[in-house]
Design a protein around this motif. Structure first.
Motif, PDB file in Angstrom:
ATOM      1  N   THR A  18       0.844  -1.185   0.000  1.00  0.00           N
ATOM      2  CA  THR A  18       0.000   0.000   0.000  1.00  0.00           C
ATOM      3  C   THR A  18       0.878   1.233   0.000  1.00  0.00           C
ATOM      4  O   THR A  18       1.727   1.375   0.856  1.00  0.00           O
ATOM      5  CB  THR A  18      -0.917   0.028   1.241  1.00  0.00           C
ATOM      6  N   ILE A  19       0.660   2.114  -0.976  1.00  0.00           N
ATOM      7  CA  ILE A  19       1.314   3.413  -0.992  1.00  0.00           C
ATOM      8  C   ILE A  19       0.298   4.388  -0.448  1.00  0.00           C
ATOM      9  O   ILE A  19      -0.697   4.639  -1.093  1.00  0.00           O
ATOM     10  CB  ILE A  19       1.731   3.824  -2.412  1.00  0.00           C
ATOM     11  N   GLY A  20       0.525   4.924   0.740  1.00  0.00           N
ATOM     12  CA  GLY A  20      -0.496   5.746   1.369  1.00  0.00           C
ATOM     13  C   GLY A  20      -0.067   7.164   1.584  1.00  0.00           C
ATOM     14  O   GLY A  20       1.099   7.466   1.684  1.00  0.00           O
ATOM     15  N   LEU A  21      -1.045   8.052   1.620  1.00  0.00           N
ATOM     16  CA  LEU A  21      -0.791   9.448   1.899  1.00  0.00           C
ATOM     17  C   LEU A  21      -1.340   9.815   3.264  1.00  0.00           C
ATOM     18  O   LEU A  21      -2.476   9.520   3.561  1.00  0.00           O
ATOM     19  CB  LEU A  21      -1.463  10.323   0.850  1.00  0.00           C
ATOM     20  N   PHE A  22      -0.531  10.464   4.071  1.00  0.00           N
ATOM     21  CA  PHE A  22      -1.054  11.071   5.281  1.00  0.00           C
ATOM     22  C   PHE A  22      -1.487  12.474   4.872  1.00  0.00           C
ATOM     23  O   PHE A  22      -2.616  12.726   4.545  1.00  0.00           O
ATOM     24  CB  PHE A  22       0.021  11.093   6.375  1.00  0.00           C
ATOM     25  N   SER A  23      -0.569  13.424   4.866  1.00  0.00           N
ATOM     26  CA  SER A  23      -0.883  14.673   4.194  1.00  0.00           C
ATOM     27  C   SER A  23      -0.150  14.664   2.876  1.00  0.00           C
ATOM     28  O   SER A  23       0.064  15.674   2.265  1.00  0.00           O
ATOM     29  CB  SER A  23      -0.470  15.862   5.053  1.00  0.00           C
ATOM     30  N   SER A  24       0.283  13.503   2.488  1.00  0.00           N
ATOM     31  CA  SER A  24       0.951  13.339   1.210  1.00  0.00           C
ATOM     32  C   SER A  24       0.893  11.906   0.800  1.00  0.00           C
ATOM     33  O   SER A  24      -0.143  11.384   0.517  1.00  0.00           O
ATOM     34  CB  SER A  24       2.386  13.809   1.326  1.00  0.00           C
ATOM     35  N   LEU A  25       2.042  11.209   0.827  1.00  0.00           N
ATOM     36  CA  LEU A  25       2.039   9.875   0.272  1.00  0.00           C
ATOM     37  C   LEU A  25       2.919   8.936   1.061  1.00  0.00           C
ATOM     38  O   LEU A  25       3.983   9.314   1.507  1.00  0.00           O
ATOM     39  CB  LEU A  25       2.500   9.910  -1.189  1.00  0.00           C
ATOM     40  N   PHE A  44       4.797  14.680   5.060  1.00  0.00           N
ATOM     41  CA  PHE A  44       5.463  15.991   4.948  1.00  0.00           C
ATOM     42  C   PHE A  44       5.930  16.511   6.298  1.00  0.00           C
ATOM     43  O   PHE A  44       6.374  17.656   6.408  1.00  0.00           O
ATOM     44  CB  PHE A  44       4.536  17.064   4.347  1.00  0.00           C
ATOM     45  N   GLU A  45       5.814  15.709   7.353  1.00  0.00           N
ATOM     46  CA  GLU A  45       6.066  16.223   8.692  1.00  0.00           C
ATOM     47  C   GLU A  45       7.545  16.249   9.070  1.00  0.00           C
ATOM     48  O   GLU A  45       7.916  16.940  10.014  1.00  0.00           O
ATOM     49  CB  GLU A  45       5.255  15.428   9.719  1.00  0.00           C
ATOM     50  N   ALA A  46       8.379  15.494   8.342  1.00  0.00           N
ATOM     51  CA  ALA A  46       9.826  15.607   8.543  1.00  0.00           C
ATOM     52  C   ALA A  46      10.280  16.855   7.809  1.00  0.00           C
ATOM     53  O   ALA A  46      10.512  16.848   6.601  1.00  0.00           O
ATOM     54  CB  ALA A  46      10.543  14.370   8.017  1.00  0.00           C
ATOM     55  N   ALA A  47      10.354  17.946   8.547  1.00  0.00           N
ATOM     56  CA  ALA A  47      10.675  19.251   7.959  1.00  0.00           C
ATOM     57  C   ALA A  47      11.395  20.076   9.019  1.00  0.00           C
ATOM     58  O   ALA A  47      10.753  20.640   9.911  1.00  0.00           O
ATOM     59  CB  ALA A  47       9.416  19.956   7.477  1.00  0.00           C
ATOM     60  N   ASP A  48      12.702  20.164   8.920  1.00  0.00           N
ATOM     61  CA  ASP A  48      13.520  20.765   9.971  1.00  0.00           C
ATOM     62  C   ASP A  48      13.229  22.249  10.198  1.00  0.00           C
ATOM     63  O   ASP A  48      13.320  22.749  11.310  1.00  0.00           O
ATOM     64  CB  ASP A  48      15.007  20.586   9.639  1.00  0.00           C
ATOM     65  N   LYS A  49      12.884  22.982   9.124  1.00  0.00           N
ATOM     66  CA  LYS A  49      12.721  24.432   9.231  1.00  0.00           C
ATOM     67  C   LYS A  49      11.260  24.852   9.168  1.00  0.00           C
ATOM     68  O   LYS A  49      10.954  26.001   8.834  1.00  0.00           O
ATOM     69  CB  LYS A  49      13.508  25.118   8.116  1.00  0.00           C
ATOM     70  N   VAL A  50      10.353  23.932   9.511  1.00  0.00           N
ATOM     71  CA  VAL A  50       8.933  24.236   9.334  1.00  0.00           C
ATOM     72  C   VAL A  50       8.471  25.380  10.244  1.00  0.00           C
ATOM     73  O   VAL A  50       7.560  26.136   9.901  1.00  0.00           O
ATOM     74  CB  VAL A  50       8.084  22.965   9.566  1.00  0.00           C
ATOM     75  N   LYS A  51       9.107  25.550  11.408  1.00  0.00           N
ATOM     76  CA  LYS A  51       8.711  26.625  12.318  1.00  0.00           C
ATOM     77  C   LYS A  51       9.056  28.002  11.756  1.00  0.00           C
ATOM     78  O   LYS A  51       8.494  29.006  12.180  1.00  0.00           O
ATOM     79  CB  LYS A  51       9.361  26.428  13.683  1.00  0.00           C
ATOM     80  N   LYS A  52       9.982  28.045  10.797  1.00  0.00           N
ATOM     81  CA  LYS A  52      10.358  29.305  10.153  1.00  0.00           C
ATOM     82  C   LYS A  52       9.621  29.514   8.824  1.00  0.00           C
ATOM     83  O   LYS A  52       9.870  30.487   8.125  1.00  0.00           O
ATOM     84  CB  LYS A  52      11.864  29.342   9.918  1.00  0.00           C
ATOM     85  N   LEU A  53       8.732  28.606   8.509  1.00  0.00           N
ATOM     86  CA  LEU A  53       8.004  28.674   7.250  1.00  0.00           C
ATOM     87  C   LEU A  53       6.999  29.822   7.292  1.00  0.00           C
ATOM     88  O   LEU A  53       6.022  29.781   8.040  1.00  0.00           O
ATOM     89  CB  LEU A  53       7.280  27.342   7.009  1.00  0.00           C
ATOM     90  N   ASN A  54       7.229  30.864   6.499  1.00  0.00           N
ATOM     91  CA  ASN A  54       6.339  32.028   6.498  1.00  0.00           C
ATOM     92  C   ASN A  54       6.010  32.525   5.096  1.00  0.00           C
ATOM     93  O   ASN A  54       5.530  33.640   4.913  1.00  0.00           O
ATOM     94  CB  ASN A  54       6.936  33.165   7.323  1.00  0.00           C
ATOM     95  N   VAL A  61      11.099  22.256   1.923  1.00  0.00           N
ATOM     96  CA  VAL A  61      11.294  22.226   3.372  1.00  0.00           C
ATOM     97  C   VAL A  61      10.918  20.846   3.917  1.00  0.00           C
ATOM     98  O   VAL A  61      11.479  20.376   4.899  1.00  0.00           O
ATOM     99  CB  VAL A  61      10.477  23.337   4.055  1.00  0.00           C
ATOM    100  N   ALA A  62       9.982  20.183   3.253  1.00  0.00           N
ATOM    101  CA  ALA A  62       9.601  18.813   3.623  1.00  0.00           C
ATOM    102  C   ALA A  62      10.643  17.852   3.053  1.00  0.00           C
ATOM    103  O   ALA A  62      10.847  17.792   1.838  1.00  0.00           O
ATOM    104  CB  ALA A  62       8.219  18.470   3.080  1.00  0.00           C
ATOM    105  N   ASN A  63      11.304  17.118   3.909  1.00  0.00           N
ATOM    106  CA  ASN A  63      12.396  16.242   3.501  1.00  0.00           C
ATOM    107  C   ASN A  63      11.943  15.248   2.432  1.00  0.00           C
ATOM    108  O   ASN A  63      10.937  14.564   2.584  1.00  0.00           O
ATOM    109  CB  ASN A  63      12.949  15.475   4.703  1.00  0.00           C
ATOM    110  N   GLY A  64      12.710  15.169   1.347  1.00  0.00           N
ATOM    111  CA  GLY A  64      12.440  14.194   0.293  1.00  0.00           C
ATOM    112  C   GLY A  64      11.463  14.657  -0.757  1.00  0.00           C
ATOM    113  O   GLY A  64      11.287  13.988  -1.780  1.00  0.00           O
ATOM    114  N   TRP A  65      10.809  15.794  -0.544  1.00  0.00           N
ATOM    115  CA  TRP A  65       9.820  16.298  -1.496  1.00  0.00           C
ATOM    116  C   TRP A  65      10.375  17.478  -2.273  1.00  0.00           C
ATOM    117  O   TRP A  65      11.169  18.267  -1.762  1.00  0.00           O
ATOM    118  CB  TRP A  65       8.539  16.713  -0.770  1.00  0.00           C
TER     119      TRP A  65
END
Length: 247
Positions: A18-25, A44-54, A61-65
């Protein structure tokens, strides 16, 4: 969980991925255990700088995407600020599917008279697909509140190699060989849901060694059906002349 892409070998009913998406895939085994997942960052939740995302155009910013063209897709997060935050952002209001916190992406699937380039989501699978295995593809999208249009032709392109285009242009496939790798639902209806996420499903038979997926609209505007929508009364802002989807 926002969605999943289910992989089933019809000649061996016990051999199911199964290839599943949470907020992605994401990709899971039959028991849906995380160690069988073929997507490295499924939500998409592995994102080191997400708190600075403006700001928008920051899918990487999402690792691997990434995005395959110079016009980048968007990333949203409950930890982000301003136009990139969740649930209220520059395109409308939406929560991650089945949760109040998390991340999701956003893409332009259509713009009136091609005034704005489309955007796409691209990632590499952990392992290649197997030859002659039929894959059931499923993920979920939500049309943004400020979109003036909803469209069909939302699809997933499955390929052996990534697409890398240095300009801001739409990816339009016209050759049968390319179109055969785009998974589009059999009914291919216009996606109109603005009150949550709705599924996109299809079947893909692998030729073998495919390991990249790209989500977006790969057909010309003239071959894309669209429907016009009125803005909801409880949403502030002006509608944009495009079809913008959260994924």
């Amino acid at each position: 969980m926002v969605g999943y892409l289910e992989v089933q070998n019809k000649s061996m009913m016990k051999n199911i991925l199964t290839i599943g998406l949470f907020s992605s895939l994401a990709i899971f085994g039959m028991a849906q255990e995380d160690d069988n997942n073929l997507v490295d960052n499924p939500s998409f939740e592995a994102a080191d700088k997400v708190k600075k995302l403006n700001k928008l155009k920051k899918i990487e910013v999402a690792n691997g995407w990434s995005s395959p063209t110079a016009m980048k897709a968007d990333l949203y997060s409950t930890q982000a600020k301003e136009v990139a935050t969740i649930p209220n952002n520059g395109q409308g209001r939406e929560f991650p599917m089945g949760a109040e916190e998390g991340n999701y992406a956003g893409i332009v699937a259509y713009s009136y008279n091609n005034k704005e380039p489309r955007t796409y989501l691209q990632t590499e699978l952990i392992g290649p697909l197997k030859k002659d295995v039929e894959y059931c593809v499923k993920y979920h999208v939500s049309l943004s509140d400020l979109s003036k249009y909803g469209v069909n032709n939302l699809g997933m392109y499955i390929a052996k190699d990534p697409i890398e285009i240095e300009t801001k242009e739409d990816i339009i496939f016209q050759k049968e060989k390319e179109l055969a790798r785009v998974v589009i639902p059999q009914n291919n209806e216009v996606k109109m849901a603005r009150y949550g996420f709705e599924p996109i499903c299809g079947v893909y038979k692998a030729s073998g060694k495919e390991r990249f997926i790209i989500i977006g609209n790969f057909k010309n505007n003239k071959d894309t059906k669209f429907e016009k929508l009125k803005k909801k009364a409880d949403i502030k802002g002006t509608q944009f002349p495009k079809a913008y989807y959260y994924v």
